[in-house]
Design a protein around this motif. Structure first.
Motif, PDB file in Angstrom:
ATOM      1  N   GLN A 201      18.704  24.640   9.181  1.00 37.72           N
ATOM      2  CA  GLN A 201      19.319  24.404   8.069  1.00 37.72           C
ATOM      3  C   GLN A 201      18.604  24.911   6.741  1.00 37.72           C
ATOM      4  OE1 GLN A 201      22.421  23.131   7.757  1.00 37.72           O
ATOM      5  NE2 GLN A 201      22.392  23.689   9.839  1.00 37.72           N
ATOM      6  N   GLY A 202      17.904  26.067   6.804  1.00 37.59           N
ATOM      7  CA  GLY A 202      17.144  26.965   5.833  1.00 37.59           C
ATOM      8  C   GLY A 202      18.036  28.061   5.361  1.00 37.59           C
ATOM      9  N   GLY A 203      17.838  28.228   4.105  1.00 37.22           N
ATOM     10  CA  GLY A 203      18.637  29.694   3.923  1.00 37.22           C
ATOM     11  C   GLY A 203      19.924  29.556   3.375  1.00 37.22           C
ATOM     12  N   GLU A 204      20.687  30.430   2.919  1.00 39.41           N
ATOM     13  CA  GLU A 204      21.946  30.085   2.369  1.00 39.41           C
ATOM     14  C   GLU A 204      23.089  29.864   3.192  1.00 39.41           C
ATOM     15  OE1 GLU A 204      22.789  30.916  -1.082  1.00 39.41           O
ATOM     16  OE2 GLU A 204      20.554  30.785  -1.103  1.00 39.41           O
ATOM     17  N   ASP A 205      23.016  30.014   4.665  1.00 42.73           N
ATOM     18  CA  ASP A 205      23.950  29.593   5.422  1.00 42.73           C
ATOM     19  C   ASP A 205      23.988  28.154   5.849  1.00 42.73           C
ATOM     20  OD1 ASP A 205      24.800  32.147   5.434  1.00 42.73           O
ATOM     21  OD2 ASP A 205      23.470  32.904   7.101  1.00 42.73           O
ATOM     22  N   ALA A 206      22.977  27.400   5.332  1.00 45.33           N
ATOM     23  CA  ALA A 206      22.842  26.145   5.657  1.00 45.33           C
ATOM     24  C   ALA A 206      23.922  25.340   5.376  1.00 45.33           C
ATOM     25  CB  ALA A 206      21.474  25.378   5.021  1.00 45.33           C
ATOM     26  N   GLN A 207      24.293  24.104   5.674  1.00 48.56           N
ATOM     27  CA  GLN A 207      25.441  23.216   5.646  1.00 48.56           C
ATOM     28  C   GLN A 207      25.298  22.737   4.089  1.00 48.56           C
ATOM     29  OE1 GLN A 207      25.404  19.582   8.102  1.00 48.56           O
ATOM     30  NE2 GLN A 207      24.990  20.972   9.924  1.00 48.56           N
ATOM     31  N   PRO A 208      26.285  22.581   3.303  1.00 52.67           N
ATOM     32  CA  PRO A 208      26.372  21.959   1.968  1.00 52.67           C
ATOM     33  C   PRO A 208      25.241  21.020   2.108  1.00 52.67           C
ATOM     34  CG  PRO A 208      28.516  22.491   2.521  1.00 52.67           C
ATOM     35  CD  PRO A 208      27.814  22.582   3.875  1.00 52.67           C
ATOM     36  N   LEU A 209      24.726  20.880   0.594  1.00 57.16           N
ATOM     37  CA  LEU A 209      23.780  19.707   0.647  1.00 57.16           C
ATOM     38  C   LEU A 209      24.569  18.828  -0.476  1.00 57.16           C
ATOM     39  CD1 LEU A 209      20.730  18.842   1.178  1.00 57.16           C
ATOM     40  CD2 LEU A 209      20.111  20.200  -0.790  1.00 57.16           C
ATOM     41  N   ASN A 210      24.316  17.433  -0.192  1.00 57.29           N
ATOM     42  CA  ASN A 210      24.586  16.266  -1.150  1.00 57.29           C
ATOM     43  C   ASN A 210      23.526  15.544  -1.506  1.00 57.29           C
ATOM     44  OD1 ASN A 210      27.802  16.997  -0.992  1.00 57.29           O
ATOM     45  ND2 ASN A 210      27.145  16.511   1.004  1.00 57.29           N
ATOM     46  N   VAL A 211      23.087  15.684  -2.613  1.00 59.19           N
ATOM     47  CA  VAL A 211      21.750  14.797  -3.087  1.00 59.19           C
ATOM     48  C   VAL A 211      22.199  13.665  -4.196  1.00 59.19           C
ATOM     49  CG1 VAL A 211      19.470  14.913  -3.935  1.00 59.19           C
ATOM     50  CG2 VAL A 211      20.470  16.925  -2.689  1.00 59.19           C
ATOM     51  N   VAL A 212      21.761  12.416  -3.763  1.00 61.98           N
ATOM     52  CA  VAL A 212      21.560  11.579  -4.934  1.00 61.98           C
ATOM     53  C   VAL A 212      20.383  11.382  -5.293  1.00 61.98           C
ATOM     54  CG1 VAL A 212      22.005   9.091  -5.338  1.00 61.98           C
ATOM     55  CG2 VAL A 212      24.066  10.489  -4.312  1.00 61.98           C
ATOM     56  N   LEU A 213      19.932  11.434  -6.551  1.00 61.52           N
ATOM     57  CA  LEU A 213      18.926  11.124  -7.108  1.00 61.52           C
ATOM     58  C   LEU A 213      18.733   9.808  -7.848  1.00 61.52           C
ATOM     59  CD1 LEU A 213      16.165  12.439  -7.609  1.00 61.52           C
ATOM     60  CD2 LEU A 213      16.815  13.479  -9.957  1.00 61.52           C
ATOM     61  N   ALA A 214      18.029   8.895  -7.315  1.00 60.39           N
ATOM     62  CA  ALA A 214      18.088   7.289  -7.689  1.00 60.39           C
ATOM     63  C   ALA A 214      16.627   7.217  -8.626  1.00 60.39           C
ATOM     64  CB  ALA A 214      18.389   6.336  -6.610  1.00 60.39           C
ATOM     65  N   LEU A 215      16.795   6.908  -9.900  1.00 65.86           N
ATOM     66  CA  LEU A 215      15.649   6.654 -10.575  1.00 65.86           C
ATOM     67  C   LEU A 215      15.397   5.297 -10.771  1.00 65.86           C
ATOM     68  CD1 LEU A 215      15.883   9.764 -13.222  1.00 65.86           C
ATOM     69  CD2 LEU A 215      14.658   9.334 -10.753  1.00 65.86           C
ATOM     70  N   ASP A 216      14.372   4.499 -10.689  1.00 71.71           N
ATOM     71  CA  ASP A 216      14.059   3.189 -11.036  1.00 71.71           C
ATOM     72  C   ASP A 216      13.765   3.247 -12.633  1.00 71.71           C
ATOM     73  OD1 ASP A 216      12.780   0.576 -11.672  1.00 71.71           O
ATOM     74  OD2 ASP A 216      11.463   0.760  -9.769  1.00 71.71           O
ATOM     75  N   THR A 217      14.605   2.490 -13.328  1.00 71.53           N
ATOM     76  CA  THR A 217      14.263   2.454 -14.690  1.00 71.53           C
ATOM     77  C   THR A 217      13.926   1.177 -15.090  1.00 71.53           C
ATOM     78  OG1 THR A 217      16.536   2.251 -15.103  1.00 71.53           O
ATOM     79  CG2 THR A 217      15.863   4.436 -15.328  1.00 71.53           C
ATOM     80  N   SER A 218      13.369   0.252 -14.262  1.00 70.54           N
ATOM     81  CA  SER A 218      12.817  -1.062 -14.546  1.00 70.54           C
ATOM     82  C   SER A 218      11.897  -1.008 -15.673  1.00 70.54           C
ATOM     83  CB  SER A 218      12.539  -1.891 -13.632  1.00 70.54           C
ATOM     84  OG  SER A 218      11.554  -1.146 -12.816  1.00 70.54           O
ATOM     85  N   GLY A 219      11.519  -2.337 -16.319  1.00 71.18           N
ATOM     86  CA  GLY A 219      10.616  -2.093 -17.208  1.00 71.18           C
ATOM     87  C   GLY A 219       9.140  -2.159 -16.774  1.00 71.18           C
ATOM     88  N   SER A 220       8.976  -2.249 -15.509  1.00 72.15           N
ATOM     89  CA  SER A 220       7.717  -2.185 -14.965  1.00 72.15           C
ATOM     90  C   SER A 220       7.198  -0.952 -14.523  1.00 72.15           C
ATOM     91  CB  SER A 220       7.673  -2.748 -13.312  1.00 72.15           C
ATOM     92  OG  SER A 220       8.848  -2.279 -12.328  1.00 72.15           O
ATOM     93  N   VAL A 221       8.040   0.272 -14.791  1.00 75.48           N
ATOM     94  CA  VAL A 221       7.448   1.641 -14.693  1.00 75.48           C
ATOM     95  C   VAL A 221       8.201   2.517 -16.040  1.00 75.48           C
ATOM     96  CG1 VAL A 221       7.682   1.669 -12.251  1.00 75.48           C
ATOM     97  CG2 VAL A 221       9.871   2.388 -13.457  1.00 75.48           C
ATOM     98  N   VAL A 222       8.492   1.715 -16.914  1.00 77.28           N
ATOM     99  CA  VAL A 222       8.942   2.444 -18.080  1.00 77.28           C
ATOM    100  C   VAL A 222       7.806   3.415 -18.701  1.00 77.28           C
ATOM    101  CG1 VAL A 222       7.896   0.585 -19.802  1.00 77.28           C
ATOM    102  CG2 VAL A 222       9.685   2.035 -20.484  1.00 77.28           C
ATOM    103  N   ASP A 223       6.697   3.376 -18.613  1.00 76.98           N
ATOM    104  CA  ASP A 223       5.668   4.310 -18.937  1.00 76.98           C
ATOM    105  C   ASP A 223       5.502   5.666 -18.229  1.00 76.98           C
ATOM    106  OD1 ASP A 223       4.619   2.108 -17.306  1.00 76.98           O
ATOM    107  OD2 ASP A 223       2.732   3.340 -17.139  1.00 76.98           O
ATOM    108  N   MET A 224       6.212   5.583 -17.049  1.00 76.25           N
ATOM    109  CA  MET A 224       6.393   6.589 -16.079  1.00 76.25           C
ATOM    110  C   MET A 224       7.822   7.528 -16.228  1.00 76.25           C
ATOM    111  SD  MET A 224       3.703   7.166 -14.307  1.00 76.25           S
ATOM    112  CE  MET A 224       4.231   7.986 -12.871  1.00 76.25           C
ATOM    113  N   LEU A 225       8.811   6.749 -17.080  1.00 78.26           N
ATOM    114  CA  LEU A 225       9.989   7.388 -17.012  1.00 78.26           C
ATOM    115  C   LEU A 225      10.071   8.913 -17.291  1.00 78.26           C
ATOM    116  CD1 LEU A 225      12.965   6.777 -16.658  1.00 78.26           C
ATOM    117  CD2 LEU A 225      12.703   5.835 -18.697  1.00 78.26           C
ATOM    118  N   GLY A 226       9.008   9.260 -18.508  1.00 86.58           N
ATOM    119  CA  GLY A 226       9.088  10.585 -18.871  1.00 86.58           C
ATOM    120  C   GLY A 226       8.807  11.332 -18.070  1.00 86.58           C
ATOM    121  N   PHE A 227       7.752  11.365 -17.255  1.00 81.30           N
ATOM    122  CA  PHE A 227       7.168  12.064 -16.114  1.00 81.30           C
ATOM    123  C   PHE A 227       8.456  12.155 -14.833  1.00 81.30           C
ATOM    124  CE2 PHE A 227       2.502  10.926 -16.666  1.00 81.30           C
ATOM    125  CZ  PHE A 227       2.590  11.769 -17.572  1.00 81.30           C
ATOM    126  N   GLN A 228       9.004  10.813 -14.642  1.00 80.60           N
ATOM    127  CA  GLN A 228       9.973  11.133 -13.772  1.00 80.60           C
ATOM    128  C   GLN A 228      11.175  12.083 -13.895  1.00 80.60           C
ATOM    129  OE1 GLN A 228      11.631   7.253 -12.017  1.00 80.60           O
ATOM    130  NE2 GLN A 228       9.851   6.086 -12.873  1.00 80.60           N
TER     131      GLN A 228
END
Length: 304
Positions: free
Chosen positions: A76-103
């Motif tokens: 599944q490498g290259g242009e002929d690979a199956q379609p890719l469906n990506v969900v990017l889930a970001l933790d935005t809780s107060g415990s990681v707020v100082d890392m949010l910009g980097f994320q």
């Protein structure tokens, strides 16, 4: 909007309308008896990275210890690979707020590099005290960039709920490879779903989960859940160690893993449609290689 039925759990886009809202809920549908089991796997050779160029004969597949006949095989490498469906889930809780910009910065770069124009789609979810669909599936990287930039920090952490909803309401509806990438400190504090329920729904929908551990200065981190999500679905867990450079390296490794996947399909010798969990083992007949793949799947049932 049609969402998963979890009391008090919300999933909604900022300033937009979800594609779910306009679907015909009364339209007829047809259910096929699909017996083929598909496995997405990646192969590594120690510090040398991911291995390409393997062939069907290099692999062996076992279900509950019984050898299986590989019916379909592809790289599944290259242009002929199956379609890719990506969900990017970001933790935005107060415990990681100082890392949010980097994320946000690293996440945008990742989507730009992993998505092929007009072939691959991605969606963005943020989770804290609620689970919010910031951007529904789109091919447009610029739209995704703006969605990521709009994210703001919230309160507690509903990690397990976020996994369940991302699979059930988003990835489970798509055709092709299904990938969930989670950035979190892993310390679930408010989920209504159990960890096992989140893993089960991912396995039932053939979703591969990649976890990136981030550790904020305001709370504790517990990466055990992220490691388990990755291990049981065939993904990877990576610790960013609170540095932007290592966060980017983690995303690069996930990008390389996705672009080095093999797809293996077989028809189970056990034909019982009993809904039981079947353990899968994939071996490579070459020394020094490690295979990452989901640990198993749930057999189909005849229930309507």
């Amino acid at each position: 909007m049609k969402i998963a039925v979890i009391p008090l759990l919300t999933l909604f886009p900022f300033g937009g309308v979800s594609a779910f809202e306009n679907q015909d809920r009364d339209a007829p549908s047809f259910r096929a008896r699909v017996e083929l089991v598909n496995i997405l796997c990646s192969v590594t050779a120690g510090d040398q990275g991911f291995v390409e160029g393997l062939e069907k004969g290099d692999f062996e597949v076992f279900e509950d210890g019984v050898p299986q006949e590989i019916e379909h095989f592809s790289f599944q490498g290259g242009e002929d690979a199956q379609p890719l469906n990506v969900v990017l889930a970001l933790d935005t809780s107060g415990s990681v707020v100082d890392m949010l910009g980097f994320q946000k910065q690293a996440a945008s770069l990742f989507l730009e590099e992993v998505m092929r124009p007009e072939k691959d789609m991605a969606a963005v979810v943020q989770f804290d005290s609620e689970i919010n669909l910031v951007q529904d599936f789109t091919y447009d990287v610029a739209i995704l960039d703006r969605a990521i930039e709009s994210i703001r920090a919230g309160g507690a952490t509903k990690l397990y709920d976020a996994v369940w909803v991302s699979v059930e309401d988003l990835l489970g509806r798509e055709v092709g490879r299904r990938i969930l990438v989670i950035l979190s400190d892993g310390d679930d504090t408010q989920s209504q779903m159990a960890r096992k329920e989140a893993i089960d729904v991912a396995q039932k929908n053939d979703v591969v989960i990649f976890g990136i551990g981030v550790r904020g200065q305001r709370g504790r981190a517990d990466f055990g859940a992220l490691r388990q999500f990755a291990r049981e679905t065939g993904g990877l867990f990576l610790n960013s160690r609170d540095r932007l450079s290592e966060l980017k390296e983690a995303f690069d490794r996930i990008n390389n893993a996705i672009k080095s996947q093999y797809s293996i399909g077989y028809v189970p010798k056990n034909g019982l449609r009993d809904g039981s969990f079947r353990e899968i083992e994939v071996k490579v007949n070459r020394r020094g290689l490690k295979v990452y793949h989901r640990e198993g799947y749930y057999a189909p049932t005849d229930a309507r």
